[in-house]
Design an enzyme around this catalytic site. Structure first.
Site, PDB file in Angstrom:
ATOM      1  N   THR A 133       0.872  -1.183   0.000  1.00 34.30           N
ATOM      2  CA  THR A 133       0.000   0.000   0.000  1.00 34.30           C
ATOM      3  C   THR A 133       0.901   1.222   0.000  1.00 34.30           C
ATOM      4  O   THR A 133       1.628   1.459   0.970  1.00 34.30           O
ATOM      5  CB  THR A 133      -0.890   0.028   1.270  1.00 34.30           C
ATOM      6  OG1 THR A 133      -1.694  -1.140   1.282  1.00 34.30           O
ATOM      7  CG2 THR A 133      -1.780   1.271   1.265  1.00 34.30           C
ATOM      8  N   LYS A 153      -7.654   1.690  -2.870  1.00 33.70           N
ATOM      9  CA  LYS A 153      -7.278   1.284  -1.506  1.00 33.70           C
ATOM     10  C   LYS A 153      -7.398   2.465  -0.527  1.00 33.70           C
ATOM     11  O   LYS A 153      -7.970   2.335   0.552  1.00 33.70           O
ATOM     12  CB  LYS A 153      -5.847   0.736  -1.534  1.00 33.70           C
ATOM     13  CG  LYS A 153      -5.215   0.479  -0.197  1.00 33.70           C
ATOM     14  CD  LYS A 153      -5.689  -0.791   0.455  1.00 33.70           C
ATOM     15  CE  LYS A 153      -5.100  -0.922   1.856  1.00 33.70           C
ATOM     16  NZ  LYS A 153      -5.573  -2.067   2.575  1.00 33.70           N
ATOM     17  N   LYS A 158      -1.363   5.466   8.697  1.00 37.38           N
ATOM     18  CA  LYS A 158      -0.597   5.506   7.438  1.00 37.38           C
ATOM     19  C   LYS A 158      -1.548   5.698   6.244  1.00 37.38           C
ATOM     20  O   LYS A 158      -1.316   6.549   5.379  1.00 37.38           O
ATOM     21  CB  LYS A 158       0.195   4.201   7.279  1.00 37.38           C
ATOM     22  CG  LYS A 158       0.878   4.066   5.921  1.00 37.38           C
ATOM     23  CD  LYS A 158       1.374   2.651   5.632  1.00 37.38           C
ATOM     24  CE  LYS A 158       1.600   2.471   4.136  1.00 37.38           C
ATOM     25  NZ  LYS A 158       1.969   1.134   3.728  1.00 37.38           N
TER      26      LYS A 158
HETATM   27  P1  NAD Z   1       5.838  -5.963   7.375  1.00 38.53           P
HETATM   28  O1  NAD Z   1       6.631  -4.882   8.001  1.00 38.53           O
HETATM   29  O2  NAD Z   1       5.479  -7.160   8.201  1.00 38.53           O
HETATM   30  O3  NAD Z   1       6.585  -6.503   6.059  1.00 38.53           O
HETATM   31  C1  NAD Z   1       7.334  -5.698   5.201  1.00 38.53           C
HETATM   32  C2  NAD Z   1       8.631  -6.426   4.926  1.00 38.53           C
HETATM   33  O4  NAD Z   1       9.383  -5.702   3.966  1.00 38.53           O
HETATM   34  C3  NAD Z   1       9.518  -6.548   6.188  1.00 38.53           C
HETATM   35  O5  NAD Z   1       9.755  -7.921   6.426  1.00 38.53           O
HETATM   36  C4  NAD Z   1      10.798  -5.799   5.798  1.00 38.53           C
HETATM   37  O6  NAD Z   1      11.974  -6.388   6.323  1.00 38.53           O
HETATM   38  C5  NAD Z   1      10.748  -5.878   4.292  1.00 38.53           C
HETATM   39  N1  NAD Z   1      11.541  -4.844   3.632  1.00 38.53           N
HETATM   40  C6  NAD Z   1      11.590  -3.523   3.848  1.00 38.53           C
HETATM   41  N2  NAD Z   1      12.422  -2.926   2.990  1.00 38.53           N
HETATM   42  C7  NAD Z   1      12.903  -3.897   2.181  1.00 38.53           C
HETATM   43  C8  NAD Z   1      13.820  -3.925   1.095  1.00 38.53           C
HETATM   44  N3  NAD Z   1      14.408  -2.812   0.661  1.00 38.53           N
HETATM   45  N4  NAD Z   1      14.065  -5.103   0.513  1.00 38.53           N
HETATM   46  C9  NAD Z   1      13.476  -6.249   0.945  1.00 38.53           C
HETATM   47  N5  NAD Z   1      12.613  -6.288   1.966  1.00 38.53           N
HETATM   48  C10 NAD Z   1      12.342  -5.124   2.589  1.00 38.53           C
HETATM   49  O7  NAD Z   1       4.530  -5.273   6.805  1.00 38.53           O
HETATM   50  P2  NAD Z   1       3.169  -5.978   6.307  1.00 38.53           P
HETATM   51  O8  NAD Z   1       2.166  -5.964   7.411  1.00 38.53           O
HETATM   52  O9  NAD Z   1       3.516  -7.254   5.632  1.00 38.53           O
HETATM   53  O10 NAD Z   1       2.666  -4.895   5.232  1.00 38.53           O
HETATM   54  C11 NAD Z   1       3.228  -4.815   3.941  1.00 38.53           C
HETATM   55  C12 NAD Z   1       2.357  -3.885   3.103  1.00 38.53           C
HETATM   56  O11 NAD Z   1       1.015  -4.391   3.086  1.00 38.53           O
HETATM   57  C13 NAD Z   1       2.275  -2.456   3.670  1.00 38.53           C
HETATM   58  O12 NAD Z   1       2.303  -1.560   2.590  1.00 38.53           O
HETATM   59  C14 NAD Z   1       0.932  -2.439   4.385  1.00 38.53           C
HETATM   60  O13 NAD Z   1       0.364  -1.146   4.449  1.00 38.53           O
HETATM   61  C15 NAD Z   1       0.124  -3.371   3.506  1.00 38.53           C
HETATM   62  N6  NAD Z   1      -1.033  -4.008   4.166  1.00 38.53           N
HETATM   63  C16 NAD Z   1      -0.888  -4.604   5.381  1.00 38.53           C
HETATM   64  C17 NAD Z   1      -1.995  -5.205   5.969  1.00 38.53           C
HETATM   65  C18 NAD Z   1      -1.890  -5.880   7.328  1.00 38.53           C
HETATM   66  O14 NAD Z   1      -2.940  -6.177   7.920  1.00 38.53           O
HETATM   67  N7  NAD Z   1      -0.676  -6.160   7.826  1.00 38.53           N
HETATM   68  C19 NAD Z   1      -3.233  -5.211   5.321  1.00 38.53           C
HETATM   69  C20 NAD Z   1      -3.330  -4.632   4.054  1.00 38.53           C
HETATM   70  C21 NAD Z   1      -2.218  -4.035   3.491  1.00 38.53           C
END
Ligand code: NAD
Length: 295
Positions: free
Chosen positions: A94, A169, A244
């Protein structure tokens, strides 16, 4: 079966990548976290030492990263220079609409088909493979992405050109943030008026006040046993994530001249709530702040 480079295997990306493995695809994972990479290796994925390496020689690159700056640096800095010609890019993070369109344009310039495909449905939906995908990008890229999205999700909507998945979204989550506050305010007012929570739920869940924040995610314990209110507001969807998304919608409203007064107010209330040490609490916990403000 396809070869897929999956970059960002956190709370959401991890289970999504595991569903692709279960469906028989070959997945090469990369994340900054060694511990997460180990989990992916245990599930049968190959692991890479960088985003560029994960993108080498694969048919599809999928990203699930925190925010716009990560998506830009991964694609522009690494993936674009290393992916094989014609590889398909699917960004499920997102992020802000402008970054999504910028990255899509950079990909198109080098001949890579790309879609932005943010999700709704949370970690539970990612694990169950029942996410909703909101997809932006050209028709051919959407059609190419569809078989992979079908593995990870249940509802897939093509919302238009590049960035329109992100647009859907943030519009959706702006409604959600506003509606959660409205439901919470109504329950607090009901308390003051001596009206039982369950009675208000019985009426409004069948009347014109009904919405997802009431009927699926009710912010008081009792009426919807599965809502986070019944487990002291453990997430679910954290206040930090709601903040966010509300910030993204306000940035877009500013950049594209839309007047979203309630979205702006919802953002300021979530700023206050998250800022008071509740970043990791479920976003429906904002009812506690509203109740306390009432005295
Ligand atoms: P998260 O922090 O658990 O996962 C993100 C991952 O990206 C982390 O493991 C981090 O180490 C990795 N990362 C960051 N920079 C990186 C790079 N340069 N190279 C490789 N890996 C890298 O977050 P999440 O909850 O999985 O959310 C991910 C996305 O999904 C976000 O944009 C969030 O807004 C969206 N989202 C989350 C949810 C939820 O309920 N968790 C729901 C809908 C959407």
């Amino acid at each position: 079966m396809a070869s897929i480079g999956f970059i960002g295997v956190g709370n959401m990306g991890g289970p999504m990548a595991r569903n692709l493995l279960k469906a028989g695809h070959a997945v090469t994972a990369f994340d900054l976290s060694e511990a997460l990479l180990k989990t992916m290796a245990d599930a049968g994925a190959k692991t890479a030492g960088s985003a560029a390496e994960a993108a080498l020689e694969v048919d599809v690159v999928i990203t699930m990263l925190p925010a716009g700056q990560h998506v830009k640096s991964v694609y522009v800095g690494e993936v674009l220079g290393h992916a094989k010609p014609g590889a398909l890019f699917i960004d499920c993070s997102t992020i802000d609409v402008e970054s999504a369109r910028e990255v899509a344009a950079a990909a198109a310039e080098k001949g890579f088909p790309m879609v932005d495909a943010p999700v709704s449905g949370g970690v539970g939906g990612a694990e169950a493979g029942t996410l909703t995908f909101m997809v932006g990008g050209p028709e051919e890229a959407y059609e190419a992405a569809r078989p992979f999205l079908d593995v990870m999700g249940k509802t897939i909507v093509h919302c238009g050109g590049a960035g329109n998945g992100q647009a859907a979204k943030i519009c959706n989550n702006m409604m959600l943030g506003i509606q959660m506050i409205s439901v919470a305010e109504a329950f607090v007012l009901a308390e003051k008026l001596g009206l039982d929570h369950q009675k208000l739920f019985d009426v409004s869940s069948k009347a014109s006040g009904q919405c997802w924040s009431l009927t699926t995610y009710c912010p008081v314990p009792g009426p919807v046993p599965t809502s986070p209110a019944n487990r002291d507001y453990q997430p679910g969807f954290t206040a930090a994530m709601m903040l966010k998304d509300l910030k993204l919608s306000q940035d877009a409203a500013g950049a594209f001249d839309a007047d979203t007064a309630l979205g702006r107010h919802a953002m300021s209330l979530y700023e206050a709530y998250a800022g008071a040490g509740n970043e990791g609490v479920d976003f429906s916990g904002i009812i506690k702040m509203i109740r306390e403000a009432a005295g």
